[in-house]
Design a protein around this motif. Structure first.
Motif, PDB file in Angstrom:
ATOM      1  N   ILE A 175       0.855  -1.181   0.000  1.00 50.68           N
ATOM      2  CA  ILE A 175       0.000   0.000   0.000  1.00 50.68           C
ATOM      3  C   ILE A 175       0.896   1.239   0.000  1.00 50.68           C
ATOM      4  O   ILE A 175       1.913   1.287   0.697  1.00 50.68           O
ATOM      5  CB  ILE A 175      -0.952   0.014   1.230  1.00 50.68           C
ATOM      6  N   SER A 176       0.526   2.212  -0.787  1.00 50.96           N
ATOM      7  CA  SER A 176       1.310   3.448  -0.896  1.00 50.96           C
ATOM      8  C   SER A 176       0.847   4.467   0.135  1.00 50.96           C
ATOM      9  O   SER A 176      -0.355   4.663   0.334  1.00 50.96           O
ATOM     10  CB  SER A 176       1.166   4.042  -2.296  1.00 50.96           C
ATOM     11  N   ILE A 177       1.809   5.100   0.786  1.00 53.78           N
ATOM     12  CA  ILE A 177       1.542   6.208   1.711  1.00 53.78           C
ATOM     13  C   ILE A 177       2.075   7.469   1.040  1.00 53.78           C
ATOM     14  O   ILE A 177       3.272   7.590   0.792  1.00 53.78           O
ATOM     15  CB  ILE A 177       2.239   5.999   3.063  1.00 53.78           C
ATOM     16  N   PHE A 178       1.188   8.401   0.750  1.00 48.94           N
ATOM     17  CA  PHE A 178       1.592   9.609   0.028  1.00 48.94           C
ATOM     18  C   PHE A 178       1.896  10.734   1.017  1.00 48.94           C
ATOM     19  O   PHE A 178       1.018  11.470   1.432  1.00 48.94           O
ATOM     20  CB  PHE A 178       0.488  10.029  -0.945  1.00 48.94           C
ATOM     21  N   GLY A 179       3.151  10.807   1.403  1.00 49.81           N
ATOM     22  CA  GLY A 179       3.606  11.856   2.305  1.00 49.81           C
ATOM     23  C   GLY A 179       3.683  11.405   3.741  1.00 49.81           C
ATOM     24  O   GLY A 179       2.712  10.882   4.287  1.00 49.81           O
ATOM     25  N   GLY A 180       4.864  11.607   4.364  1.00 47.91           N
ATOM     26  CA  GLY A 180       5.043  11.232   5.766  1.00 47.91           C
ATOM     27  C   GLY A 180       5.544  12.388   6.605  1.00 47.91           C
ATOM     28  O   GLY A 180       6.018  12.179   7.725  1.00 47.91           O
ATOM     29  N   ASP A 181       5.398  13.618   6.078  1.00 46.64           N
ATOM     30  CA  ASP A 181       5.933  14.783   6.785  1.00 46.64           C
ATOM     31  C   ASP A 181       4.867  15.850   7.031  1.00 46.64           C
ATOM     32  O   ASP A 181       5.157  17.040   7.118  1.00 46.64           O
ATOM     33  CB  ASP A 181       7.094  15.390   5.996  1.00 46.64           C
ATOM     34  N   TYR A 182       3.613  15.419   7.138  1.00 44.50           N
ATOM     35  CA  TYR A 182       2.548  16.368   7.461  1.00 44.50           C
ATOM     36  C   TYR A 182       2.588  16.721   8.947  1.00 44.50           C
ATOM     37  O   TYR A 182       3.161  15.987   9.767  1.00 44.50           O
ATOM     38  CB  TYR A 182       1.177  15.759   7.133  1.00 44.50           C
ATOM     39  N   ASP A 206       6.133  10.440  -2.273  1.00 48.93           N
ATOM     40  CA  ASP A 206       5.974  11.881  -2.122  1.00 48.93           C
ATOM     41  C   ASP A 206       4.507  12.243  -1.920  1.00 48.93           C
ATOM     42  O   ASP A 206       3.598  11.487  -2.279  1.00 48.93           O
ATOM     43  CB  ASP A 206       6.491  12.599  -3.372  1.00 48.93           C
ATOM     44  N   ARG A 207       4.299  13.406  -1.360  1.00 49.19           N
ATOM     45  CA  ARG A 207       2.937  13.916  -1.203  1.00 49.19           C
ATOM     46  C   ARG A 207       2.241  14.028  -2.559  1.00 49.19           C
ATOM     47  O   ARG A 207       2.884  14.240  -3.582  1.00 49.19           O
ATOM     48  CB  ARG A 207       2.952  15.313  -0.580  1.00 49.19           C
ATOM     49  N   ARG A 208       0.921  13.881  -2.519  1.00 47.10           N
ATOM     50  CA  ARG A 208       0.108  14.202  -3.688  1.00 47.10           C
ATOM     51  C   ARG A 208      -0.324  15.656  -3.581  1.00 47.10           C
ATOM     52  O   ARG A 208      -0.631  16.149  -2.501  1.00 47.10           O
ATOM     53  CB  ARG A 208      -1.137  13.311  -3.760  1.00 47.10           C
ATOM     54  N   GLY A 209      -0.372  16.337  -4.701  1.00 47.40           N
ATOM     55  CA  GLY A 209      -0.817  17.721  -4.690  1.00 47.40           C
ATOM     56  C   GLY A 209      -2.254  17.842  -4.227  1.00 47.40           C
ATOM     57  O   GLY A 209      -3.113  17.063  -4.618  1.00 47.40           O
ATOM     58  N   GLY A 210      -2.512  18.834  -3.359  1.00 47.36           N
ATOM     59  CA  GLY A 210      -3.882  19.106  -2.951  1.00 47.36           C
ATOM     60  C   GLY A 210      -4.397  18.291  -1.792  1.00 47.36           C
ATOM     61  O   GLY A 210      -5.585  18.371  -1.468  1.00 47.36           O
ATOM     62  N   ASP A 211      -3.533  17.486  -1.156  1.00 49.28           N
ATOM     63  CA  ASP A 211      -3.970  16.687  -0.004  1.00 49.28           C
ATOM     64  C   ASP A 211      -3.791  17.483   1.288  1.00 49.28           C
ATOM     65  O   ASP A 211      -2.658  17.651   1.755  1.00 49.28           O
ATOM     66  CB  ASP A 211      -3.151  15.391   0.094  1.00 49.28           C
ATOM     67  N   PRO A 212      -4.864  17.986   1.909  1.00 51.53           N
ATOM     68  CA  PRO A 212      -4.724  18.661   3.199  1.00 51.53           C
ATOM     69  C   PRO A 212      -4.256  17.685   4.268  1.00 51.53           C
ATOM     70  O   PRO A 212      -4.488  16.476   4.171  1.00 51.53           O
ATOM     71  CB  PRO A 212      -6.140  19.166   3.499  1.00 51.53           C
ATOM     72  N   ALA A 213      -3.621  18.207   5.312  1.00 50.88           N
ATOM     73  CA  ALA A 213      -3.094  17.346   6.370  1.00 50.88           C
ATOM     74  C   ALA A 213      -4.220  16.668   7.143  1.00 50.88           C
ATOM     75  O   ALA A 213      -4.164  15.466   7.418  1.00 50.88           O
ATOM     76  CB  ALA A 213      -2.218  18.161   7.323  1.00 50.88           C
ATOM     77  N   VAL A 214      -5.254  17.425   7.497  1.00 54.80           N
ATOM     78  CA  VAL A 214      -6.327  16.906   8.334  1.00 54.80           C
ATOM     79  C   VAL A 214      -7.679  17.321   7.758  1.00 54.80           C
ATOM     80  O   VAL A 214      -7.888  18.502   7.462  1.00 54.80           O
ATOM     81  CB  VAL A 214      -6.222  17.422   9.791  1.00 54.80           C
ATOM     82  N   LEU A 215      -8.581  16.357   7.600  1.00 57.44           N
ATOM     83  CA  LEU A 215      -9.954  16.629   7.190  1.00 57.44           C
ATOM     84  C   LEU A 215     -10.892  15.861   8.129  1.00 57.44           C
ATOM     85  O   LEU A 215     -11.012  14.644   8.042  1.00 57.44           O
ATOM     86  CB  LEU A 215     -10.198  16.203   5.738  1.00 57.44           C
ATOM     87  N   VAL A 216     -11.503  16.589   9.013  1.00 62.98           N
ATOM     88  CA  VAL A 216     -12.437  16.006   9.971  1.00 62.98           C
ATOM     89  C   VAL A 216     -13.640  16.936  10.070  1.00 62.98           C
ATOM     90  O   VAL A 216     -13.476  18.161  10.180  1.00 62.98           O
ATOM     91  CB  VAL A 216     -11.803  15.827  11.368  1.00 62.98           C
ATOM     92  N   ALA A 217     -14.847  16.381  10.011  1.00 64.57           N
ATOM     93  CA  ALA A 217     -16.063  17.188  10.043  1.00 64.57           C
ATOM     94  C   ALA A 217     -16.699  17.167  11.424  1.00 64.57           C
ATOM     95  O   ALA A 217     -16.726  16.137  12.099  1.00 64.57           O
ATOM     96  CB  ALA A 217     -17.063  16.675   9.012  1.00 64.57           C
ATOM     97  N   SER A 218     -17.215  18.304  11.842  1.00 70.25           N
ATOM     98  CA  SER A 218     -18.000  18.373  13.072  1.00 70.25           C
ATOM     99  C   SER A 218     -19.432  17.952  12.770  1.00 70.25           C
ATOM    100  O   SER A 218     -20.078  18.498  11.869  1.00 70.25           O
ATOM    101  CB  SER A 218     -18.005  19.800  13.627  1.00 70.25           C
ATOM    102  N   ALA A 219     -19.945  16.996  13.520  1.00 62.92           N
ATOM    103  CA  ALA A 219     -21.319  16.520  13.329  1.00 62.92           C
ATOM    104  C   ALA A 219     -22.228  16.957  14.470  1.00 62.92           C
ATOM    105  O   ALA A 219     -23.282  16.352  14.690  1.00 62.92           O
ATOM    106  CB  ALA A 219     -21.324  15.001  13.193  1.00 62.92           C
TER     107      ALA A 219
END
Length: 328
Positions: A204-211, A279-292
Motif C-alpha cells: 500500500i502506498s503512503i503519500f507523504g510522511g511529513d505532514y 511523495d505527497r500528492r498535490g492538494g492533499d490537506p493534512a487533516v480533514l475532519v467534520a463536526s457533526a
C-alpha cells in the motif's frame, strides 16, 4: 408510498436501501448500473435507466407513488473530475436538474442529498462546521456544491425541501454480509489496504510522511456505511415530518491517520501489509475532519460503530468473503 433511491445499486445507496427495507419502507431504486451492481439491490423495485432521460424518469414517477427521494447518483472520483470536468457537470449537475424537474412535475417535494465535505475545499478550521466557507478545490466538489445550490433555488421557487448531508469517507459493510464496497477502479484507502491482505496487490502506498500530524501522515474522517445509511433515514424523517431544508455534516468527531488505518488492518487481518512511503500528492490537506454536532442535536444521529477496528473488521468480513466483489 415509496421512497425513490437514485444510485441505490451503489455502495452507500445499497446500504440505505437495505435500511429502508428493514424499517418496512417501500423502495424504488433508479440506477443506470454504470458503477452500481444489480446484486447490491437486495429488495424493492429496480428501474434501470438514467436520470437524464426525461421520458424514463417521468415513467418512473408515473408508475410509482413516490413521497420522497434520496439522491446518491453521481460520479465521485476526484482525479477523473479534474481531467473530465464536462462529464462531471453533465452527470452530476445536469442529472440533478433532470431529477428535480421530474420531481416538480410529479409533485414530489422532499429530497435527501448525498453530498460531500469536498464542498469546503481547504478547511479554515478543524473540525469543519457547516457555516465554514465553501470553496471546492476540485471539479467533483464544485459539482456537488452546484447541486446543493440548485436544490436551494428549487426550494425558493417550488417548495422542494432538501437535506444535504456532507461527509468524507464511508467504510465497512452491512452486518448481513450480503452487500459491501465494490468499486472499479478502487480509490479508497481501506479497501486498497485490504487488497494487500488478500494478495491482490504487493503493498500500500503512503503519500507523504511529513505532514503536521502525530505520525506525519494525513488524517481523515471515516464513518461506517451503516451509520451513514441511518443518517439519511433520519434526514428523510425530518422532511416527512414537515422540516425545513438544511445542511448537515456527518463525521466521527475525530480522524484516523493513514498509518493508523494500516496498522489496525494488520491487526484485524493478521497480514503484514507492506507499505511504501512516496511523495505527497498535490492538494492533499493534512487533516480533514467534520463536526457533526448539528446532526447529533437536530437529527439525533449518533454513530453506532465509530471505532476504526470495528469499521475495518466489517470491511474485512465482506472483502474476504467476496475477494472479487459481486463477481465472487
Amino acid at each position: 408510498m415509496a421512497i425513490l433511491v437514485t444510485g441505490g445499486a451503489g455502495y452507500i445507496g445499497s446500504h440505505t436501501v437495505a435500511e429502508l427495507l428493514a424499517r418496512g419502507k417501500e423502495v424504488v431504486v433508479v440506477d443506470n448500473l454504470q458503477q452500481g451492481h444489480r446484486e447490491a439491490v437486495i429488495g424493492g423495485t429496480l428501474e434501470v435507466g438514467d436520470l437524464r432521460d426525461a421520458d424514463f424518469m417521468a415513467e418512473v414517477f408515473r408508475k410509482h407513488k413516490v413521497e420522497a427521494v434520496i439522491h446518491f447518483a453521481a460520479s465521485s472520483l476526484v482525479g477523473v473530475s479534474m481531467k473530465e470536468p464536462g462529464e462531471y457537470y453533465h452527470n452530476n449537475v445536469y442529472g440533478t436538474l433532470c431529477l428535480l424537474e421530474a420531481m416538480h412535475k410529479a409533485g414530489v417535494n422532499n429530497i435527501v442529498f448525498s453530498s460531500t465535505a469536498a464542498t469546503y475545499g481547504e478547511p479554515e478550521q478543524v473540525p469543519i462546521k457547516e457555516t465554514d466557507r465553501t470553496q471546492p478545490t476540485n471539479t467533483y466538489g464544485e459539482t456537488k456544491l452546484a447541486m446543493e445550490r440548485m436544490m436551494h433555488w428549487y426550494d425558493v421557487a417550488h417548495g422542494v425541501k432538501y437535506v444535504s448531508l456532507r461527509y468524507f469517507n464511508a467504510a465497512g459493510a452491512h452486518a448481513s454480509g450480503r452487500i459491501g464496497e465494490d468499486h472499479s477502479p478502487e480509490t479508497h484507502l481501506i479497501p486498497l489496504v485490504l487488497q494487500v491482505a488478500l494478495g491482490q496487490r504487493e503493498q500500500i502506498s503512503i503519500f507523504g510522511g511529513d505532514y503536521a500530524t502525530p505520525d506525519g501522515t494525513c488524517v481523515r474522517d471515516y464513518i461506517h456505511v451503516s451509520d451513514l445509511a441511518d443518517a439519511h433515514l433520519r434526514a428523510l424523517g425530518r422532511l416527512l415530518d414537515g422540516g425545513e431544508s438544511a445542511v448537515y455534516n456527518l463525521g466521527n468527531g475525530r480522524g484516523f491517520s493513514v498509518r493508523e488505518v494500516i496498522e489496525v488492518a494488520r491487526e484485524v487481518t493478521g497480514h503484514p501489509i507492506p507499505s511504501v512511503l512516496l511523495d505527497r500528492r498535490g492538494g492533499d490537506p493534512a487533516v480533514l475532519v467534520a463536526s457533526a454536532d448539528r446532526a447529533r442535536t437536530e437529527l439525533g444521529w449518533i454513530p453506532q460503530q465509530p471505532e476504526l477496528r470495528d469499521i475495518i473488521a466489517s470491511a474485512w468480513q465482506w472483502h474476504s468473503a467476496h475477494p472479487h466483489g459481486y463477481r465472487g
